[in-house]
Design a protein around this motif. Structure first.
Motif, PDB file in Angstrom:
ATOM      1  N   GLU B  68      26.460  17.683 -16.103  1.00 17.31           N
ATOM      2  CA  GLU B  68      25.335  17.500 -15.209  1.00 17.31           C
ATOM      3  C   GLU B  68      24.591  16.209 -15.526  1.00 17.31           C
ATOM      4  O   GLU B  68      24.180  15.482 -14.640  1.00 17.31           O
ATOM      5  N   VAL B 133      23.201  26.643 -12.002  1.00 18.41           N
ATOM      6  CA  VAL B 133      24.581  26.852 -11.552  1.00 18.41           C
ATOM      7  C   VAL B 133      25.501  26.377 -12.676  1.00 18.41           C
ATOM      8  O   VAL B 133      25.478  25.210 -13.047  1.00 18.41           O
ATOM      9  N   VAL B 134      26.277  27.303 -13.256  1.00 18.61           N
ATOM     10  CA  VAL B 134      27.133  26.910 -14.375  1.00 18.61           C
ATOM     11  C   VAL B 134      28.610  26.919 -14.010  1.00 18.61           C
ATOM     12  O   VAL B 134      29.434  26.389 -14.743  1.00 18.61           O
ATOM     13  N   GLY B 135      28.967  27.538 -12.893  1.00 15.62           N
ATOM     14  CA  GLY B 135      30.380  27.578 -12.530  1.00 15.62           C
ATOM     15  C   GLY B 135      30.570  27.470 -11.035  1.00 15.62           C
ATOM     16  O   GLY B 135      29.811  28.031 -10.252  1.00 15.62           O
ATOM     17  N   ASP B 136      31.564  26.674 -10.646  1.00 18.24           N
ATOM     18  CA  ASP B 136      31.876  26.496  -9.233  1.00 18.24           C
ATOM     19  C   ASP B 136      33.388  26.521  -9.118  1.00 18.24           C
ATOM     20  O   ASP B 136      34.039  25.502  -9.356  1.00 18.24           O
ATOM     21  N   THR B 144      32.016  30.486  -3.908  1.00 13.00           N
ATOM     22  CA  THR B 144      31.034  31.176  -4.733  1.00 13.00           C
ATOM     23  C   THR B 144      30.622  30.258  -5.864  1.00 13.00           C
ATOM     24  O   THR B 144      31.310  29.290  -6.161  1.00 13.00           O
ATOM     25  N   LEU B 146      28.719  30.527 -10.020  1.00  8.21           N
ATOM     26  CA  LEU B 146      28.227  31.386 -11.087  1.00  8.21           C
ATOM     27  C   LEU B 146      26.895  30.839 -11.575  1.00  8.21           C
ATOM     28  O   LEU B 146      26.734  29.622 -11.701  1.00  8.21           O
ATOM     29  N   ALA B 264      26.636  19.608  -2.773  1.00  5.88           N
ATOM     30  CA  ALA B 264      27.101  18.775  -3.879  1.00  5.88           C
ATOM     31  C   ALA B 264      26.052  18.653  -4.983  1.00  5.88           C
ATOM     32  O   ALA B 264      26.392  18.371  -6.118  1.00  5.88           O
ATOM     33  N   MET B 266      23.746  21.107  -5.799  1.00  8.23           N
ATOM     34  CA  MET B 266      23.126  22.404  -6.027  1.00  8.23           C
ATOM     35  C   MET B 266      23.200  22.735  -7.520  1.00  8.23           C
ATOM     36  O   MET B 266      24.146  23.340  -7.977  1.00  8.23           O
ATOM     37  N   GLU B 267      22.197  22.293  -8.279  1.00  7.65           N
ATOM     38  CA  GLU B 267      22.248  22.489  -9.727  1.00  7.65           C
ATOM     39  C   GLU B 267      21.426  23.691 -10.172  1.00  7.65           C
ATOM     40  O   GLU B 267      21.715  24.307 -11.189  1.00  7.65           O
TER      41      GLU B 267
END
Lengths: 171, 299
Positions: B68, B133-136, B144, B146, B264, B266-267
């Motif tokens: 990030e 957001v830690v997983g995409d 979805t 995570l 793109a 969405m943190e």
């Protein structure tokens, strides 16, 4: 040979023999990282497929079929889609390589890459078809096709890294 | 370890070949079995999934931070280049927003007065949980993400996940310290919405593309490009009035909506705890309705 050396040697052997499995599992995790790059997310490369294919070709003894199954299971569980199609896709790739293993013995890198083109197409097509059946709708094949192209493009980079790693290990 | 030579990987004995074929069939069969279990008994699958996700989330959480930071550096460089023009645009926007603020203040006061006149039931209170957001997973089949908050942070299934721009999705699975957000664009996503000033009711259905489709609009609904789409609050899952997007196209491919959320970037997601019974109690509600109907028939 002293006893101590024997233990270290055995540990070393074990570590080396499970590393392909763990590296491929790490690739599954890596594919999950949010990279925040616009429009990349739908076409993130199928990294696990690259790992499974690479080691099925170069070290089939270190990528047994149960390991392929487990990698597929972890991948399907973590991505949040239907569990099963991804596993079967990887199993198909593994089975195709094992079936034609004589062909790969003397093959050059370019030939193996070409073979990956065919194997990946089969694996992703099977995954797409089974996911469509499980969801009972015809999923748009477009994103799968782009994912396929990106995966093909990623293969040489990862294969190069794997080969370097393997050589480092064998020194 | 020695690299096996060609002679070592020789054609296996027929027995060995048979065994490996059997293993393949067995494992493919097992995978099909898992597919069937997933369709018929989603509870077990969900439990397994949340357990595994819970294990992996701390790792993802740790690794995703440098990623990030890196993408943040790129964004900052981009922002630096556009500083002047952006400043002008923001000043202009600020004057416009100040006017709107005055309008909103007046309407708020008027609204409060009218509500008290009509003794309207107040909306349930809202509280927020903010998560990273830690997983995409990406890929072609699911939309979805995570997040690093779960049950112990007060996240519950069905809650809305929003960004500063608008609705992003809803919580689909909850683990102890992680949760999975089903995005608006996922093929399994259905959100009750209202469209435009006429407030026509419809359902926003994802199909894994970036522009979900508006379905089940009434025959009298007139939808135009540019109409705002907001949550309707029907079903009691989402609070009403959360911004979702604008109608981007009306054509052969159906009515398409462009969500406000910048996928793109969405943190961070805010999870809205809207204290109301939603789909969580759906079965209980259906049961109660059936019981009531049965009682009505008996009389």
């Amino acid at each position: 040979m002293r006893q101590e050396e024997g233990v270290w040697h055995r540990l070393d052997v074990v570590a080396r023999s499970i590393s392909p499995f763990f590296v491929t599992l790490l690739l599954v995790l890596f594919a999950l990282l949010p990279l925040h790059i616009a429009d990349l997310s739908p076409i993130v490369p199928a990294l696990a497929l690259i790992g499974v294919f690479f080691w099925s070709v170069h070290r089939p003894d270190l990528m047994p079929i149960w390991a392929v199954f487990l990698i597929g299971l972890v991948q399907d569980v973590l991505t949040g889609g239907v569990i099963g199609p991804g596993i079967i896709g990887l199993l198909v790739a593994h089975a195709l390589v094992v079936w034609q293993h004589r062909f790969f013995l003397a093959a050059s890198f370019a030939v193996i890459w070409f073979a990956f083109m065919l194997v990946a197409a089969a694996a992703l097509a099977v995954t797409w078809l089974l996911t469509s059946i499980a969801m009972m709708t015809l999923l748009d094949p477009g994103p799968v096709f782009f994912q396929y192209l990106v995966t093909l493009a990623f293969y040489p980079c990862l294969a190069w890294a794997f080969l370097r790693g393997q050589r480092l290990f064998q020194r | 370890m020695n690299k096996p030579t060609g002679s070592e990987i020789r054609v296996a004995s027929p027995l060995k070949a048979w065994a490996s074929r059997f293993a393949l069939l067995l494992l493919v069969g097992a995978a099909f079995g898992l597919m069937l279990i997933g369709r018929t008994n989603s509870f077990i699958v969900e439990e397994t999934r949340t357990a595994v996700t819970d294990m992996v989330t701390p790792i993802l959480d740790a690794v995703s931070q440098p990623v990030e930071t890196f993408s943040g550096v790129i964004d900052q460089a981009e922002a630096l280049a556009n500083l002047r023009s952006e400043n002008l645009a923001l000043k202009e926007q600020n004057t416009r927003l100040l006017e709107w603020q005055a309008v909103a203040r007046r309407l708020e006061a008027e609204n409060a007065a009218l509500r008290s006149l009509n003794r309207m039931v107040p909306d349930p209170a809202m509280s927020y949980v903010t998560a990273r957001v830690v997983g995409d997973p990406g890929g072609a089949f699911v939309r979805t993400v995570l997040i690093n908050a779960g049950e112990r942070n007060g996240v519950e299934k069905g809650q809305a996940a929003i960004t500063a721009d608008g609705l992003a999705g809803r919580i689909a699975e909850v683990g102890k310290r992680s949760a999975r957000v089903l995005l608006l664009t996922d093929i399994n996503s259905r959100v009750p919405v209202v469209v435009g000033d006429a407030r026509d009711r419809g359902v926003l259905a994802g199909d894994n593309t970036n522009a979900p489709e508006l379905l089940y609009l009434g025959p009298t609904a007139k939808v135009q490009v540019g109409d705002r789409v907001t949550t309707s609050g029907h079903g009691g899952v989402f609070p009403p009035g959360l911004p979702i997007g604008v109608v981007a196209g009306v054509g052969e491919k159906g009515i398409r909506v462009k969500p406000f959320v910048d996928w793109a970037h969405m943190e961070v997601l805010r999870i809205v705890d809207y204290e109301m019974t939603g789909i969580l109690d759906f079965e209980a509600q259906v049961g109660a309705a059936r019981a009531a109907a049965a009682a009505g028939n008996a009389q």
